[in-house]
Write an enzyme that holds these catalytic residues in place. Structure first.
Site, PDB file in Angstrom:
ATOM      1  N   GLY A  85       0.715  -1.136   0.139  1.00  0.00           N
ATOM      2  CA  GLY A  85       0.138   0.013  -0.047  1.00  0.00           C
ATOM      3  C   GLY A  85       0.912   1.136   0.110  1.00  0.00           C
ATOM      4  O   GLY A  85       0.253   2.429   0.164  1.00  0.00           O
ATOM      5  N   TRP A  87       2.166   2.921  -2.565  1.00  0.00           N
ATOM      6  CA  TRP A  87       1.828   3.901  -3.337  1.00  0.00           C
ATOM      7  C   TRP A  87       0.324   4.560  -3.160  1.00  0.00           C
ATOM      8  O   TRP A  87       0.276   5.620  -3.360  1.00  0.00           O
ATOM      9  CB  TRP A  87       1.900   3.284  -4.942  1.00  0.00           C
ATOM     10  CG  TRP A  87       3.368   3.204  -5.630  1.00  0.00           C
ATOM     11  CD1 TRP A  87       4.300   3.319  -4.608  1.00  0.00           C
ATOM     12  CD2 TRP A  87       3.902   3.352  -6.717  1.00  0.00           C
ATOM     13  NE1 TRP A  87       5.543   3.458  -5.586  1.00  0.00           N
ATOM     14  CE2 TRP A  87       5.141   3.400  -6.711  1.00  0.00           C
ATOM     15  CE3 TRP A  87       2.957   3.659  -7.882  1.00  0.00           C
ATOM     16  CZ2 TRP A  87       5.772   3.603  -8.039  1.00  0.00           C
ATOM     17  CZ3 TRP A  87       3.663   3.620  -9.133  1.00  0.00           C
ATOM     18  CH2 TRP A  87       5.032   3.580  -9.305  1.00  0.00           C
ATOM     19  N   ASP A 106      -5.512  -5.596  -5.590  1.00  0.00           N
ATOM     20  CA  ASP A 106      -4.524  -6.731  -5.476  1.00  0.00           C
ATOM     21  C   ASP A 106      -4.970  -7.917  -4.868  1.00  0.00           C
ATOM     22  O   ASP A 106      -6.136  -7.940  -4.082  1.00  0.00           O
ATOM     23  CB  ASP A 106      -3.563  -6.246  -4.150  1.00  0.00           C
ATOM     24  CG  ASP A 106      -2.121  -6.971  -4.333  1.00  0.00           C
ATOM     25  OD1 ASP A 106      -2.078  -8.127  -4.403  1.00  0.00           O
ATOM     26  OD2 ASP A 106      -1.166  -6.361  -4.481  1.00  0.00           O
ATOM     27  N   ASP A 122      -7.560 -10.521  -8.216  1.00  0.00           N
ATOM     28  CA  ASP A 122      -6.691 -10.326  -9.495  1.00  0.00           C
ATOM     29  C   ASP A 122      -7.404  -9.547 -10.499  1.00  0.00           C
ATOM     30  O   ASP A 122      -8.522  -9.652 -10.873  1.00  0.00           O
ATOM     31  CB  ASP A 122      -6.836 -11.759 -10.275  1.00  0.00           C
ATOM     32  CG  ASP A 122      -5.491 -11.838 -11.157  1.00  0.00           C
ATOM     33  OD1 ASP A 122      -5.394 -10.427 -11.719  1.00  0.00           O
ATOM     34  OD2 ASP A 122      -5.425 -12.752 -11.786  1.00  0.00           O
ATOM     35  N   ASP A 152       3.317  -0.564  -9.726  1.00  0.00           N
ATOM     36  CA  ASP A 152       4.544  -0.732  -9.132  1.00  0.00           C
ATOM     37  C   ASP A 152       4.550  -2.177  -9.247  1.00  0.00           C
ATOM     38  O   ASP A 152       5.568  -2.665  -8.565  1.00  0.00           O
ATOM     39  CB  ASP A 152       4.687  -0.033  -7.964  1.00  0.00           C
ATOM     40  CG  ASP A 152       6.078   0.161  -7.469  1.00  0.00           C
ATOM     41  OD1 ASP A 152       6.945   0.349  -8.427  1.00  0.00           O
ATOM     42  OD2 ASP A 152       6.642  -0.058  -6.127  1.00  0.00           O
ATOM     43  N   LYS A 209       6.208   0.343 -13.782  1.00  0.00           N
ATOM     44  CA  LYS A 209       7.579  -0.113 -13.529  1.00  0.00           C
ATOM     45  C   LYS A 209       7.838  -1.105 -14.478  1.00  0.00           C
ATOM     46  O   LYS A 209       7.101  -2.092 -14.941  1.00  0.00           O
ATOM     47  CB  LYS A 209       7.743  -0.614 -12.167  1.00  0.00           C
ATOM     48  CG  LYS A 209       9.093  -1.290 -11.997  1.00  0.00           C
ATOM     49  CD  LYS A 209       9.458  -1.567 -10.438  1.00  0.00           C
ATOM     50  CE  LYS A 209       8.668  -2.387  -9.577  1.00  0.00           C
ATOM     51  NZ  LYS A 209       9.282  -2.406  -8.370  1.00  0.00           N
TER      52      LYS A 209
END
Length: 260
Positions: A85, A87, A106, A122, A152, A209
């Site tokens: 958590g 971000w 998540d 998901d 990320d 990312k």
């Protein structure tokens, strides 16, 4: 998941990991914040305490590209693969003045974060995407009404360079496909403005990312640049120098190039 250094087996590699962590200024800063928060009163006026080192990377990206988390313009954010958590915390803190809607997705559970709506599951599944659409509709946000998508995510490293790059590429592709479905599409008629001296491209934004590799360059040229007004490559100073990780900051979602 919180990592417990005591669980490491005694080995040269674990010793190097511990030594690197002890020297890392951003790890020390996060630990100092946590200790300060524990010793202080529960006043909501205290400084932000982040639960992940990666938080400082997003803070750096948002400082350089203010539009991705702008208190004046960002109303909706989706954080993919959000646990633990860090971000989502940054988004919550930077956008608390305008009470932005933030959804964290998540498969892992997360401790609660103020102003963050957690959806466990998901994000690739239709069930989770339907739940997100429902929650967006409940607060009056259109299906393509998200201002910023954050990712990320990192696949577990196998040590096989080819395999690891392939896994990273799969995550980037998944996040990109998801973002195309929810990001606000900019209009040619939208007024061009600047935020802190930087041009704002109409439309939503995406931060992903990735790990540097020629295949990633091709992905950027084919799957990102045609869809966004601008795509920049960023390696925040908070990223370790030996890491090949970097971030694509994609500004101004234009929609499907085939329809323009």
């Amino acid at each position: 998941m919180r990592f417990n250094p005591a669980s490491l087996k005694s080995s040269a590699s674990s010793s190097r990991w511990l030594a690197r962590q002890s020297r890392d200024p951003f790890v020390r800063q996060r630990q100092a914040q946590s200790q300060s928060q524990q010793s202080a009163s529960n006043s909501s006026e205290g400084g932000a305490s982040y639960r992940a080192r990666s938080s400082f990377k997003l803070l750096s990206l948002a400082k350089k590209h203010p539009i991705i988390l702008s208190p004046n313009r960002t109303k909706t954010v989706v954080d993919l693969g959000a646990a633990p958590g860090g971000w989502s915390q940054v988004a919550s803190n930077l956008l608390k003045s305008n009470k932005a809607r933030i959804w964290a997705l998540d498969i892992l559970s997360m401790e609660k974060i103020p102003n963050v709506d957690v959806i466990r599951g998901d994000f690739l599944s239709e069930e989770v995407r339907d739940e997100l659409r429902e929650r967006m509709a409940e607060v009056g946000v259109e299906r393509r009404g998200v201002d910023t998508v954050l990712s990320d995510m990192m696949a577990p490293m196998t040590g096989n360079r080819t395999r690891d790059v392939g896994l990273s590429l799969e995550l980037c592709a998944a996040a990109t496909v998801f973002a195309r479905d929810v990001l606000r599409v900019g209009s040619k008629d939208d007024e061009e403005i600047t935020v802190k001296g930087r041009k704002v491209f109409p439309g939503g934004n995406l931060v992903i990312k990735y790990f540097a590799h020629p295949d990633m360059d091709e992905f950027r040229k084919l799957e990102l640049e045609p869809w966004f007004g601008k795509v920049t490559v960023e390696k925040p100073k908070e990223s370790r120098s030996e890491s090949s990780e970097a971030y694509w900051v994609c500004l101004g979602f234009k929609g499907d190039p085939a329809n323009r």
